[in-house]
Scaffold this motif. Structure first.
Motif, PDB file in Angstrom:
ATOM      1  N   ASP A  15     -26.263 -31.914  65.120  1.00 40.50           N
ATOM      2  CA  ASP A  15     -26.474 -30.528  65.509  1.00 40.50           C
ATOM      3  C   ASP A  15     -26.209 -29.634  64.300  1.00 40.50           C
ATOM      4  O   ASP A  15     -25.426 -29.989  63.407  1.00 40.50           O
ATOM      5  CB  ASP A  15     -25.551 -30.132  66.665  1.00 40.50           C
ATOM      6  N   LEU A  16     -26.864 -28.488  64.291  1.00 38.18           N
ATOM      7  CA  LEU A  16     -26.728 -27.503  63.228  1.00 38.18           C
ATOM      8  C   LEU A  16     -26.802 -26.114  63.835  1.00 38.18           C
ATOM      9  O   LEU A  16     -27.718 -25.802  64.589  1.00 38.18           O
ATOM     10  CB  LEU A  16     -27.852 -27.669  62.193  1.00 38.18           C
ATOM     11  N   LYS A  17     -25.791 -25.308  63.533  1.00 42.36           N
ATOM     12  CA  LYS A  17     -25.783 -23.922  63.986  1.00 42.36           C
ATOM     13  C   LYS A  17     -25.330 -23.038  62.816  1.00 42.36           C
ATOM     14  O   LYS A  17     -24.717 -23.517  61.855  1.00 42.36           O
ATOM     15  CB  LYS A  17     -24.825 -23.734  65.169  1.00 42.36           C
ATOM     16  N   ILE A  18     -25.606 -21.749  62.927  1.00 41.41           N
ATOM     17  CA  ILE A  18     -25.289 -20.809  61.859  1.00 41.41           C
ATOM     18  C   ILE A  18     -24.480 -19.646  62.417  1.00 41.41           C
ATOM     19  O   ILE A  18     -24.727 -19.183  63.548  1.00 41.41           O
ATOM     20  CB  ILE A  18     -26.578 -20.268  61.207  1.00 41.41           C
ATOM     21  N   THR A  19     -23.504 -19.193  61.643  1.00 39.66           N
ATOM     22  CA  THR A  19     -22.745 -18.007  62.005  1.00 39.66           C
ATOM     23  C   THR A  19     -22.527 -17.154  60.765  1.00 39.66           C
ATOM     24  O   THR A  19     -22.702 -17.627  59.631  1.00 39.66           O
ATOM     25  CB  THR A  19     -21.392 -18.376  62.650  1.00 39.66           C
ATOM     26  N   ALA A  20     -22.157 -15.920  60.967  1.00 41.92           N
ATOM     27  CA  ALA A  20     -21.861 -15.018  59.854  1.00 41.92           C
ATOM     28  C   ALA A  20     -20.453 -15.289  59.336  1.00 41.92           C
ATOM     29  O   ALA A  20     -19.576 -15.762  60.074  1.00 41.92           O
ATOM     30  CB  ALA A  20     -21.987 -13.563  60.306  1.00 41.92           C
ATOM     31  N   ALA A  21     -20.224 -14.978  58.081  1.00 40.43           N
ATOM     32  CA  ALA A  21     -18.912 -15.233  57.475  1.00 40.43           C
ATOM     33  C   ALA A  21     -17.810 -14.387  58.094  1.00 40.43           C
ATOM     34  O   ALA A  21     -16.628 -14.720  57.963  1.00 40.43           O
ATOM     35  CB  ALA A  21     -18.984 -14.989  55.966  1.00 40.43           C
ATOM     36  N   ASP A  22     -18.181 -13.298  58.766  1.00 42.39           N
ATOM     37  CA  ASP A  22     -17.176 -12.426  59.380  1.00 42.39           C
ATOM     38  C   ASP A  22     -17.113 -12.592  60.897  1.00 42.39           C
ATOM     39  O   ASP A  22     -16.707 -11.679  61.620  1.00 42.39           O
ATOM     40  CB  ASP A  22     -17.476 -10.961  59.035  1.00 42.39           C
ATOM     41  N   SER A  23     -17.465 -13.779  61.389  1.00 40.14           N
ATOM     42  CA  SER A  23     -17.624 -13.972  62.837  1.00 40.14           C
ATOM     43  C   SER A  23     -16.351 -14.367  63.577  1.00 40.14           C
ATOM     44  O   SER A  23     -16.379 -14.533  64.795  1.00 40.14           O
ATOM     45  CB  SER A  23     -18.694 -15.033  63.100  1.00 40.14           C
ATOM     46  N   ILE A  24     -15.231 -14.545  62.863  1.00 41.04           N
ATOM     47  CA  ILE A  24     -14.004 -14.962  63.559  1.00 41.04           C
ATOM     48  C   ILE A  24     -12.862 -13.975  63.282  1.00 41.04           C
ATOM     49  O   ILE A  24     -11.807 -14.346  62.760  1.00 41.04           O
ATOM     50  CB  ILE A  24     -13.584 -16.400  63.189  1.00 41.04           C
ATOM     51  N   PRO A  25     -13.038 -12.698  63.635  1.00 36.59           N
ATOM     52  CA  PRO A  25     -12.005 -11.700  63.340  1.00 36.59           C
ATOM     53  C   PRO A  25     -10.678 -11.956  64.044  1.00 36.59           C
ATOM     54  O   PRO A  25      -9.631 -11.478  63.607  1.00 36.59           O
ATOM     55  CB  PRO A  25     -12.641 -10.384  63.827  1.00 36.59           C
ATOM     56  N   GLN A  26     -10.715 -12.732  65.151  1.00 37.99           N
ATOM     57  CA  GLN A  26      -9.497 -13.022  65.886  1.00 37.99           C
ATOM     58  C   GLN A  26      -8.687 -14.160  65.263  1.00 37.99           C
ATOM     59  O   GLN A  26      -7.516 -14.367  65.602  1.00 37.99           O
ATOM     60  CB  GLN A  26      -9.831 -13.383  67.341  1.00 37.99           C
ATOM     61  N   ALA A  27      -9.286 -14.898  64.347  1.00 37.15           N
ATOM     62  CA  ALA A  27      -8.639 -16.093  63.803  1.00 37.15           C
ATOM     63  C   ALA A  27      -7.348 -15.816  63.038  1.00 37.15           C
ATOM     64  O   ALA A  27      -6.366 -16.554  63.207  1.00 37.15           O
ATOM     65  CB  ALA A  27      -9.625 -16.866  62.928  1.00 37.15           C
ATOM     66  N   PRO A  28      -7.277 -14.809  62.173  1.00 47.37           N
ATOM     67  CA  PRO A  28      -6.035 -14.594  61.425  1.00 47.37           C
ATOM     68  C   PRO A  28      -4.811 -14.388  62.320  1.00 47.37           C
ATOM     69  O   PRO A  28      -3.743 -14.957  62.051  1.00 47.37           O
ATOM     70  CB  PRO A  28      -6.343 -13.329  60.599  1.00 47.37           C
ATOM     71  N   GLU A  29      -4.953 -13.605  63.376  1.00 43.31           N
ATOM     72  CA  GLU A  29      -3.814 -13.363  64.255  1.00 43.31           C
ATOM     73  C   GLU A  29      -3.435 -14.625  65.032  1.00 43.31           C
ATOM     74  O   GLU A  29      -2.246 -14.922  65.212  1.00 43.31           O
ATOM     75  CB  GLU A  29      -4.133 -12.230  65.230  1.00 43.31           C
ATOM     76  N   ARG A  30      -4.416 -15.375  65.474  1.00 46.18           N
ATOM     77  CA  ARG A  30      -4.117 -16.621  66.197  1.00 46.18           C
ATOM     78  C   ARG A  30      -3.428 -17.628  65.279  1.00 46.18           C
ATOM     79  O   ARG A  30      -2.498 -18.321  65.691  1.00 46.18           O
ATOM     80  CB  ARG A  30      -5.412 -17.213  66.768  1.00 46.18           C
ATOM     81  N   LEU A  31      -3.893 -17.699  64.041  1.00 44.66           N
ATOM     82  CA  LEU A  31      -3.258 -18.602  63.084  1.00 44.66           C
ATOM     83  C   LEU A  31      -1.832 -18.154  62.798  1.00 44.66           C
ATOM     84  O   LEU A  31      -0.919 -18.987  62.703  1.00 44.66           O
ATOM     85  CB  LEU A  31      -4.079 -18.641  61.797  1.00 44.66           C
ATOM     86  N   LYS A  32      -1.619 -16.851  62.670  1.00 42.75           N
ATOM     87  CA  LYS A  32      -0.275 -16.334  62.433  1.00 42.75           C
ATOM     88  C   LYS A  32       0.658 -16.698  63.582  1.00 42.75           C
ATOM     89  O   LYS A  32       1.820 -17.105  63.368  1.00 42.75           O
ATOM     90  CB  LYS A  32      -0.322 -14.813  62.253  1.00 42.75           C
ATOM     91  N   GLN A  33       0.190 -16.555  64.800  1.00 44.21           N
ATOM     92  CA  GLN A  33       1.008 -16.900  65.962  1.00 44.21           C
ATOM     93  C   GLN A  33       1.363 -18.384  65.950  1.00 44.21           C
ATOM     94  O   GLN A  33       2.504 -18.766  66.269  1.00 44.21           O
ATOM     95  CB  GLN A  33       0.260 -16.543  67.244  1.00 44.21           C
ATOM     96  N   PHE A  34       0.405 -19.221  65.580  1.00 43.06           N
ATOM     97  CA  PHE A  34       0.621 -20.675  65.499  1.00 43.06           C
ATOM     98  C   PHE A  34       1.707 -20.997  64.471  1.00 43.06           C
ATOM     99  O   PHE A  34       2.647 -21.756  64.746  1.00 43.06           O
ATOM    100  CB  PHE A  34      -0.699 -21.348  65.127  1.00 43.06           C
ATOM    101  N   VAL A  35       1.593 -20.406  63.297  1.00 48.23           N
ATOM    102  CA  VAL A  35       2.561 -20.668  62.226  1.00 48.23           C
ATOM    103  C   VAL A  35       3.924 -20.071  62.562  1.00 48.23           C
ATOM    104  O   VAL A  35       4.962 -20.708  62.366  1.00 48.23           O
ATOM    105  CB  VAL A  35       2.031 -20.132  60.880  1.00 48.23           C
ATOM    106  N   HIS A  40       3.067 -25.763  63.385  1.00 49.87           N
ATOM    107  CA  HIS A  40       2.449 -26.530  62.292  1.00 49.87           C
ATOM    108  C   HIS A  40       3.379 -27.601  61.742  1.00 49.87           C
ATOM    109  O   HIS A  40       2.966 -28.428  60.937  1.00 49.87           O
ATOM    110  CB  HIS A  40       2.011 -25.595  61.172  1.00 49.87           C
ATOM    111  N   GLY A  41       4.633 -27.596  62.181  1.00 58.51           N
ATOM    112  CA  GLY A  41       5.572 -28.633  61.744  1.00 58.51           C
ATOM    113  C   GLY A  41       5.780 -28.629  60.246  1.00 58.51           C
ATOM    114  O   GLY A  41       6.018 -27.580  59.635  1.00 58.51           O
ATOM    115  N   SER A  42       5.661 -29.800  59.637  1.00 54.11           N
ATOM    116  CA  SER A  42       5.889 -29.935  58.195  1.00 54.11           C
ATOM    117  C   SER A  42       4.637 -29.683  57.369  1.00 54.11           C
ATOM    118  O   SER A  42       4.649 -29.871  56.154  1.00 54.11           O
ATOM    119  CB  SER A  42       6.419 -31.347  57.886  1.00 54.11           C
ATOM    120  N   MET A  43       3.565 -29.256  58.012  1.00 49.21           N
ATOM    121  CA  MET A  43       2.317 -28.988  57.291  1.00 49.21           C
ATOM    122  C   MET A  43       2.397 -27.614  56.615  1.00 49.21           C
ATOM    123  O   MET A  43       1.739 -26.651  56.998  1.00 49.21           O
ATOM    124  CB  MET A  43       1.116 -29.078  58.234  1.00 49.21           C
ATOM    125  N   GLY A  44       3.234 -27.539  55.584  1.00 48.24           N
ATOM    126  CA  GLY A  44       3.494 -26.278  54.914  1.00 48.24           C
ATOM    127  C   GLY A  44       2.256 -25.645  54.321  1.00 48.24           C
ATOM    128  O   GLY A  44       2.181 -24.416  54.179  1.00 48.24           O
TER     129      GLY A  44
END
Length: 372
Positions: A15-35, A40-44
């Protein structure tokens, strides 16, 4: 786009799909919450690359579009059959063949060259080797959706596929995001042996068997050892539980057919591997990356969970292994399967010469008196 999709299929992508480089604006905050939660454990490196990982435009400011590719690795047999064979080892389906990084990256480069030859622009290719959040990007592109187990799910491929990405400076027409089709299903969450999901769509890697067997470098925490069973590299329980797999296609011979010797191999044989033998057996395999010592640690935990006293002959030599993490795992494994008299004999032979505090703790925790 039609020519590009045809070339991708020719290269073995499903499969192949395309998205814009700015298509995940929610990702930084979700990643911050995870960290911030410590999931993330020892995955510094996840914390260290947080800014670049959260936004593709930080990683490469010139990027305008991202192509997301899926390659099927669906198993042609029960992926959890090893759970009924405690004297054998469970290796995650994705690791039963060549290292997927090597397989996919070359194909991505060929597809990227094809794109440049037809449309120009600059490109960069990634396959789990850079701070790229492939799963949110793939969901934004419409390749699938992130299920409650946090992995990507496709109506065509279920949960069994690799992801790769091509960043480009070209402005390509993006697809639409795939909606979530999980509904009220909890199969993946309820299947987890270690309860690694604090809530749907959240993963605490510190409790995940894949993390423990692959990323975690020290002794396996005591609370998870029995729950690991005979899973020695990764864990497929949540993937295998997904009902969407009934629509998935089995990977073809031309793609990533599992090596027969990596489908439920015997624990006794794996425990004999020294470093050269380990490197030979897993040449070209992702398993090679964790090294012989971490691998043997995992196999020893599985041996301890086997309940098979016959494995003691293969476990006991590791009580004198140069690596203290291996020795500690061997102590625990021997304590699980040895009878009281044999255990007391092993303690008499190996305990007096032990000097490492972590291994001594294992011996003290499993004192012969506790076996009587």
């Amino acid at each position: 786009m039609q020519a590009l999709a045809g070339k991708a299929a020719q290269l073995g992508f499903d499969d192949l799909k395309i998205t814009a480089a700015d298509s995940i604006p929610q990702a930084p905050e979700r990643l911050k919450q995870f960290v911030d939660a410590g999931y993330h454990g020892s995955m510094g490196w996840m914390a260290e690359t947080q800014e670049r990982r959260g936004d593709p435009r930080v990683l490469w400011p010139e990027a305008r579009s991202i192509l997301l590719l899926a390659m099927n690795y669906g198993p042609d047999c029960d992926p959890l059959s090893h759970l009924d064979q405690p004297d054998r080892a469970g290796i995650s389906v994705y690791a039963r063949n060549r290292d997927y990084h090597d397989v996919i990256k070359g194909k991505l480069k060929e597809l990227a060259s094809f794109l440049v030859s037809r449309a120009g622009g600059d490109v960069k290719v990634f396959v789990d080797t850079a701070p790229v959040m492939e799963k949110p990007l793939a969901a934004a592109a419409g390749l699938g959706w992130q299920g409650k187990h946090t992995n990507l799910v496709s109506r065509k491929l279920g949960s069994w596929f690799f992801l790769g990405s091509i960043f480009t400076t070209l402005d390509l027409a993006p697809g639409g995001a795939e909606r979530d089709h999980c509904g009220s299903c909890r199969s993946c969450l309820d299947s987890c042996p270690t309860e690694a999901f604090p809530a749907p769509y959240q993963l605490d890697a510190r409790r995940c068997i894949s993390y423990l067997t692959i990323e975690h470098a020290g002794p396996i925490p005591l609370e998870f050892r029995a729950k690991m069973g005979n899973r020695i590299y990764g864990c497929d329980d949540c993937l295998a539980a997904c009902p969407w797999n009934k629509f998935a296609e089995v990977a073809s011979e031309a793609k990533l057919k599992a090596r027969e010797d990596l489908i439920s191999p015997r624990l006794a044989g794996l425990l004999t591997l020294d470093d050269p033998a380990f490197r030979t057996l897993f040449s070209g395999s992702p398993i090679k990356r964790i090294g012989r010592n971490r691998f043997i640690r995992n196999v020893l935990i599985a041996a301890g969970n086997s309940g098979d006293q016959k494995l003691l002959a293969a476990v006991s030599p590791h009580l004198n292994d140069p690596d203290p993490v291996v020795r500690g795992a061997a102590v625990w494994a021997a304590a699980q399967i040895a009878d009281p008299a044999t255990w007391a004999g092993l303690a008499g032979d190996f305990l007096p010469g032990e000097t490492d505090d972590s291994v001594l703790t294992e011996w003290e925790r499993c004192h012969p008196a506790d076996k009587s």
